[in-house]
Design an enzyme around this catalytic site. Structure first.
Site, mmCIF file in Angstrom:
data_model
loop_
_atom_site.group_PDB
_atom_site.id
_atom_site.type_symbol
_atom_site.label_atom_id
_atom_site.label_comp_id
_atom_site.label_asym_id
_atom_site.label_seq_id
_atom_site.Cartn_x
_atom_site.Cartn_y
_atom_site.Cartn_z
ATOM 1 N N LYS A 177 5.615 5.974 -0.082
ATOM 2 C CA LYS A 177 5.211 4.795 0.440
ATOM 3 C C LYS A 177 5.845 3.865 1.487
ATOM 4 O O LYS A 177 5.578 3.157 2.191
ATOM 5 C CB LYS A 177 4.979 3.751 -0.843
ATOM 6 C CG LYS A 177 3.758 4.126 -1.867
ATOM 7 C CD LYS A 177 3.510 3.302 -2.971
ATOM 8 C CE LYS A 177 2.563 3.678 -3.765
ATOM 9 N NZ LYS A 177 2.165 2.600 -4.690
ATOM 10 N N ASP B 280 -2.407 -1.982 -2.735
ATOM 11 C CA ASP B 280 -1.924 -2.341 -4.109
ATOM 12 C C ASP B 280 -1.698 -3.910 -4.268
ATOM 13 O O ASP B 280 -1.663 -4.269 -5.445
ATOM 14 C CB ASP B 280 -0.386 -1.639 -4.337
ATOM 15 C CG ASP B 280 -0.604 -0.195 -4.500
ATOM 16 O OD1 ASP B 280 -1.432 0.193 -4.981
ATOM 17 O OD2 ASP B 280 0.511 0.425 -4.161
#
Length: 240
Positions: free
Chosen positions: A47, A83
């Site tokens: 990420k 997210d």
């Protein structure tokens, strides 16, 4: 869940799993520029590393220093962090106002950074194996810090942003759960994680990783397709 969504909308699209090593990350990202690729999701451990491979980053991805969704815009790759919005939804679902809340986030990776942005206005303490190396907007303590049980016990929210707790173990001891707070576990397993099951058995408000996964996935779907995600079809493929 994405393939179920494509089928529900009669779209001739496919969502495929790519197991990418660190050494192969650059080549894999380059492959996303192809005309027949709309984008991708990114998970642990890429990420943060993937950010250097992209052409543009959304402001919230920059703030979180983590990307979990990539959009191919005619060969130009843009990085986003869905997210953050998904965790905000989870916080809303447990009925917590982040402003002034005391939160303990377990972990310091990409998901924890997204939680820090989603929980802006809260007093956040992060828990890390190497607290001296962590660079986060809040206090960082070690897992063996004697203050940790007291912090979690009095917290308004505990958020597990680690892979810990998939089977029989919990990332923290049951006695350290909040007296009157909430729990969000980003891990998702069939039947719920031990942390979520224990929290609910104590009457605490809890959201498991399935709900967060669905929320962030629906946002990714909208980015790639320009169409609202068929949530019922996506939810039916998950096994909470």
């Amino acid at each position: 869940m994405h393939n179920a969504a494509f089928a529900a909308l009669d779209m001739d699209w496919t969502y495929e799993l790519l197991d990418v090593s660190r050494d192969a990350l650059k080549a894999a990202v380059g492959g996303l520029r192809a005309e027949d690729v709309a984008g991708a999701n990114v998970t642990i451990p890429h990420k943060q590393a993937v950010m250097d491979q992209l052409d543009v980053l959304a402001p919230e991805a920059v703030r979180a220093r983590a990307v979990n969704t990539i959009l191919n815009e005619e060969g130009r790759l843009a990085g986003f962090n869905t997210d953050i919005a998904a965790i905000r939804t989870a916080v809303d679902n447990v009925g917590l106002d982040p402003a002034g809340a005391n939160a303990v986030v377990l972990g310091v990776g990409g998901a924890a950074r997204a939680a820090a942005v989603a929980m802006e206005g809260s007093h956040v303490t992060f828990v890390s194996r190497h607290p001296d190396d962590a660079d986060l907007p809040g206090k960082v303590i070690a897992w063996d810090d004697p203050l940790l049980p007291r912090l979690t016990r009095s917290a308004d929210l505990i958020l597990n942003a680690t892979p810990l707790g998939r089977r029989d173990e919990m990332p923290i001891r049951p006695a350290a759960l909040p007296r009157d707070g909430a729990v969000i576990d980003l891990v998702y397993v069939t039947g719920g994680t031990p942390l979520v099951r224990k929290a609910r058995s104590l009457g605490l408000r809890a959201v498991d990783g399935w709900e967060v996964l669905l929320a962030q996935g629906s946002l990714s779907f909208l980015m790639w397709t320009g169409r609202s995600a068929p949530l019922d079809a996506m939810r039916e493929t998950l096994q909470p």
